[in-house]
Design a protein around this motif. Structure first.
Motif, PDB file in Angstrom:
ATOM      1  N   PHE A  32      62.011  80.204  72.011  1.00 59.53           N
ATOM      2  CA  PHE A  32      60.752  79.776  71.398  1.00 59.53           C
ATOM      3  C   PHE A  32      60.671  78.255  71.352  1.00 59.53           C
ATOM      4  O   PHE A  32      61.653  77.546  71.587  1.00 59.53           O
ATOM      5  CB  PHE A  32      60.620  80.353  69.987  1.00 59.53           C
ATOM      6  N   ARG A  33      59.494  77.741  70.993  1.00 61.26           N
ATOM      7  CA  ARG A  33      59.299  76.288  70.909  1.00 61.26           C
ATOM      8  C   ARG A  33      60.091  75.684  69.758  1.00 61.26           C
ATOM      9  O   ARG A  33      60.762  74.661  69.900  1.00 61.26           O
ATOM     10  CB  ARG A  33      57.813  75.973  70.728  1.00 61.26           C
ATOM     11  N   SER A  34      59.994  76.312  68.581  1.00 67.67           N
ATOM     12  CA  SER A  34      60.656  75.773  67.401  1.00 67.67           C
ATOM     13  C   SER A  34      60.868  76.883  66.391  1.00 67.67           C
ATOM     14  O   SER A  34      60.249  77.950  66.481  1.00 67.67           O
ATOM     15  CB  SER A  34      59.810  74.646  66.791  1.00 67.67           C
ATOM     16  N   GLN A  35      61.748  76.621  65.429  1.00 67.81           N
ATOM     17  CA  GLN A  35      62.109  77.648  64.446  1.00 67.81           C
ATOM     18  C   GLN A  35      62.080  77.067  63.044  1.00 67.81           C
ATOM     19  O   GLN A  35      62.400  75.903  62.829  1.00 67.81           O
ATOM     20  CB  GLN A  35      63.513  78.187  64.772  1.00 67.81           C
ATOM     21  N   ARG A  36      61.676  77.899  62.085  1.00 64.84           N
ATOM     22  CA  ARG A  36      61.689  77.522  60.679  1.00 64.84           C
ATOM     23  C   ARG A  36      62.289  78.653  59.853  1.00 64.84           C
ATOM     24  O   ARG A  36      62.205  79.821  60.234  1.00 64.84           O
ATOM     25  CB  ARG A  36      60.265  77.240  60.169  1.00 64.84           C
ATOM     26  N   ASN A  37      62.900  78.294  58.712  1.00 63.03           N
ATOM     27  CA  ASN A  37      63.383  79.283  57.750  1.00 63.03           C
ATOM     28  C   ASN A  37      63.186  78.706  56.365  1.00 63.03           C
ATOM     29  O   ASN A  37      63.783  77.702  56.019  1.00 63.03           O
ATOM     30  CB  ASN A  37      64.850  79.628  57.992  1.00 63.03           C
ATOM     31  N   PHE A  38      62.328  79.341  55.565  1.00 63.65           N
ATOM     32  CA  PHE A  38      61.930  78.758  54.296  1.00 63.65           C
ATOM     33  C   PHE A  38      62.526  79.445  53.066  1.00 63.65           C
ATOM     34  O   PHE A  38      62.535  78.871  51.988  1.00 63.65           O
ATOM     35  CB  PHE A  38      60.406  78.760  54.185  1.00 63.65           C
ATOM     36  N   GLY A  39      62.975  80.694  53.171  1.00 65.83           N
ATOM     37  CA  GLY A  39      63.673  81.299  52.044  1.00 65.83           C
ATOM     38  C   GLY A  39      62.872  82.212  51.148  1.00 65.83           C
ATOM     39  O   GLY A  39      63.271  82.463  50.010  1.00 65.83           O
ATOM     40  N   SER A  40      61.736  82.730  51.636  1.00 64.59           N
ATOM     41  CA  SER A  40      60.969  83.723  50.880  1.00 64.59           C
ATOM     42  C   SER A  40      60.404  84.739  51.868  1.00 64.59           C
ATOM     43  O   SER A  40      59.493  84.418  52.638  1.00 64.59           O
ATOM     44  CB  SER A  40      59.833  83.069  50.089  1.00 64.59           C
ATOM     45  N   VAL A  41      60.940  85.942  51.848  1.00 60.99           N
ATOM     46  CA  VAL A  41      60.519  86.974  52.797  1.00 60.99           C
ATOM     47  C   VAL A  41      59.026  87.270  52.653  1.00 60.99           C
ATOM     48  O   VAL A  41      58.286  87.328  53.648  1.00 60.99           O
ATOM     49  CB  VAL A  41      61.341  88.264  52.588  1.00 60.99           C
ATOM     50  N   ALA A  42      58.576  87.471  51.419  1.00 62.79           N
ATOM     51  CA  ALA A  42      57.169  87.823  51.187  1.00 62.79           C
ATOM     52  C   ALA A  42      56.233  86.748  51.723  1.00 62.79           C
ATOM     53  O   ALA A  42      55.228  87.045  52.388  1.00 62.79           O
ATOM     54  CB  ALA A  42      56.924  88.037  49.695  1.00 62.79           C
ATOM     55  N   LEU A  43      56.575  85.491  51.461  1.00 60.74           N
ATOM     56  CA  LEU A  43      55.709  84.404  51.900  1.00 60.74           C
ATOM     57  C   LEU A  43      55.775  84.208  53.409  1.00 60.74           C
ATOM     58  O   LEU A  43      54.778  83.841  54.041  1.00 60.74           O
ATOM     59  CB  LEU A  43      56.094  83.124  51.158  1.00 60.74           C
TER      60      LEU A  43
END
Length: 266
Positions: free
Chosen positions: A180-191
């Protein structure tokens, strides 16, 4: 939105804002048996939301994260006609660390199937909602992933990935040879599910989430047009306390590409 969904989202929003107005609750932190954090805000939110649900209907059945596992399992085993599923604070570590990415997640199941979902982000005052078969909204504005607005290939996508719960081999391959182009991980499954619904990412991957983590967000994303499956190719939702993996994408074509790539990496 219909009247029930509107009343639920308005009521939940009000309760959450009142409880989180006491900022001291965020700083009182403890560690649970599984090593995860819990704050006084988690406990207070669950108590306040339970009390509010009592005003909506008589003796509501509530399955909630900060509730005894045996109590939750008994609710799953009996399959009540109506069952509320609550994560009082998804993203507790973020809250305790001052990272503005948390949500309160509430879903209503009827006969074991999700019919209503509300995910409220108090940091941005965004309330994501969905009704089965009727659509999804953010603050009353319709959410719909449009075919012409999403990328055609994995290389053009932003992926929301929780590396921590993936098998090590897959996580290592994704880190070294990502498609993929880029990846993020923010720490809230629901959000995360809601941000997919809002077009803030096109791919998703999670190794294991519990029912209260994902059910409301998954319904919202599904009603917005996001397609998903488990790593085994099954439907993500099941009325069970067992953790579920999930991969998702903004279109069937992207999901096919994503699934093929993951299968090749395992």
């Amino acid at each position: 939105m219909d009247e029930i969904l509107q009343a639920t989202s308005t009521g939940l929003r009000s309760v959450v804002r009142e409880v989180l107005g006491d900022r001291d609750l965020r700083t009182r932190v403890a560690t649970k048996a599984d090593g995860s954090l819990i704050t006084a805000a988690d406990t207070k939110l669950q108590q306040a939301i339970r009390a509010w649900l009592d005003t909506l209907e008589e003796s509501p059945a509530l399955l909630a994260e900060e509730q005894a596992e045996e109590t939750n399992q008994a609710l799953i085993d009996t399959v009540p006609p109506r069952l509320w599923v609550l994560d009082p604070l998804d993203g507790t570590t973020n809250l305790a660390s001052g990272i503005p990415y948390t949500a309160v997640s509430l879903a209503l199941l009827e006969a074991g199937r999700p019919i209503l979902g509300v995910v409220y982000d108090p940091d941005r005052d965004e309330c994501f909602t969905a009704r089965h078969g009727a659509g999804a909204w953010c603050n009353g504005e319709p959410l719909r992933v449009m075919e012409e607005s999403h990328p055609a290939t994995l290389a053009e996508c932003v992926a929301l990935i929780d590396f921590k719960r993936l098998v090590p081999e897959l996580a290592a391959t994704l880190a070294a040879q990502h498609p993929f182009r880029s990846q993020r991980n923010f720490g809230s499954v629901a959000l995360d599910w809601c941000w997919l619904a809002a077009g803030r990412g096109q791919l998703y991957l999670h190794g294991r989430a519990r029912l209260w983590d994902y059910v409301a967000g998954w319904l919202i994303a599904s009603e917005a047009g996001i397609v998903s499956q488990t790593l085994d190719g099954d439907t993500v939702f099941t009325c069970s306390l067992q953790g579920r993996s999930a991969m998702a994408a903004a279109s069937p074509s992207l999901l096919g590409q994503w699934g093929d790539w993951i299968a090749g990496a395992l």
